[in-house]
Design an enzyme around this catalytic site. Structure first.
Site, PDB file in Angstrom:
ATOM      1  CB  THR A  97      31.676  20.212  36.760  1.00 35.83           C
ATOM      2  OG1 THR A  97      32.659  21.170  37.201  1.00 35.83           O
ATOM      3  CG2 THR A  97      31.947  19.853  35.306  1.00 35.83           C
ATOM      4  CG  HIS A  98      31.484  23.811  40.791  1.00 33.77           C
ATOM      5  ND1 HIS A  98      32.373  23.787  39.746  1.00 33.77           N
ATOM      6  CD2 HIS A  98      31.586  25.043  41.352  1.00 33.77           C
ATOM      7  CE1 HIS A  98      33.001  24.945  39.680  1.00 33.77           C
ATOM      8  NE2 HIS A  98      32.529  25.731  40.628  1.00 33.77           N
ATOM      9  CB  THR A  99      27.506  26.412  41.283  1.00 28.48           C
ATOM     10  OG1 THR A  99      28.752  26.630  41.939  1.00 28.48           O
ATOM     11  CG2 THR A  99      26.533  27.524  41.688  1.00 28.48           C
TER      12      THR A  99
END
Length: 224
Positions: A97-99
């Protein structure tokens, strides 16, 4: 990539299930595998039963625990005397959900179910293992996210989505699941945690079965 759907038909699927049922029920004492359930690398205890269309992958399950129809259990270590309702999902998998720019697995990984991948190795390796304690009740349609630990005696309400650890003898529910209340008083929970009744012999449980009908009786028995 081979399209294996061409090879699937009801008769062959039945034979695969029958082979699995015979294999596991011959190996484990008092095990019942429900119709069309699928098992891959599963370790059972004693007196387990699975409903129909259950899928278990890379998991273990303790004595007397059961799993109801339609549940999918992956990468899970489950204790004794657990009650798993219908259509429960445990460790269903996580997307980043990130990066990473995209949440699509073809972008950050190389799964064989994608028609085309853009990576040669998996760059997303979250902790998948789920630990379910003893005497846990997970109600219908609940989802337990990857990497979660559910303590002994906990209850997960129907349709809950659990994405963080659950304390022993607590009740959680909602999306995401939040604490509702404790099942018993703190001193009673302390006695339950110390006594670990699920590790007693079957003879002891049968002999003392009356004290299981009232937490006050159980508490007095262990504190007299």
């Amino acid at each position: 990539m081979v399209d294996r759907s061409y090879l699937q038909n009801p008769f062959f699927e039945y034979l695969k299930w029958l082979k699995t049922k015979i294999k596991y029920q011959a190996k484990y004492k008092n095990l019942k595998v429900g119709y069309m359930s699928r098992l891959i690398n599963v370790v059972f205890g004693q007196y387990n039963w699975l409903g129909n269309n259950v899928i278990m992958i890379n998991s273990s399950i303790g004595d007397f625990s059961y799993i109801s129809d339609g549940s999918v259990i992956s990468e899970t270590e489950m204790g004794k005397f657990c009650s798993i309702g219908p259509n429960v999902r445990i460790a269903p998998g996580k997307h980043p959900t990130h990066t990473f720019v995209s949440t699509h697995p073809a972008i950050y990984s190389n799964p064989d179910y994608c028609m085309k991948n853009f990576q040669t190795k998996d760059h997303h390796n979250p902790k998948r293992n789920v630990i379910i304690g003893n005497d846990v009740w997970i109600c219908a349609n609940a989802v337990i996210a990857d990497g979660v630990t559910v303590g002994d005696g906990a209850i997960i309400a129907a349709n809950a989505v659990v994405n963080s650890d659950v304390e022993p003898y607590s009740i959680v529910g909602g999306i995401p699941a939040t604490f509702i209340r404790k099942r018993f008083k703190d001193e009673q929970i302390n006695v339950l945690n110390r006594s670990k009744w699920w590790d007693q012999s079957l003879d002891w449980i049968e002999k003392n079965s009356d004290i299981f009908l009232d937490i006050e009786d159980y508490y007095r028995f262990h504190t007299k």
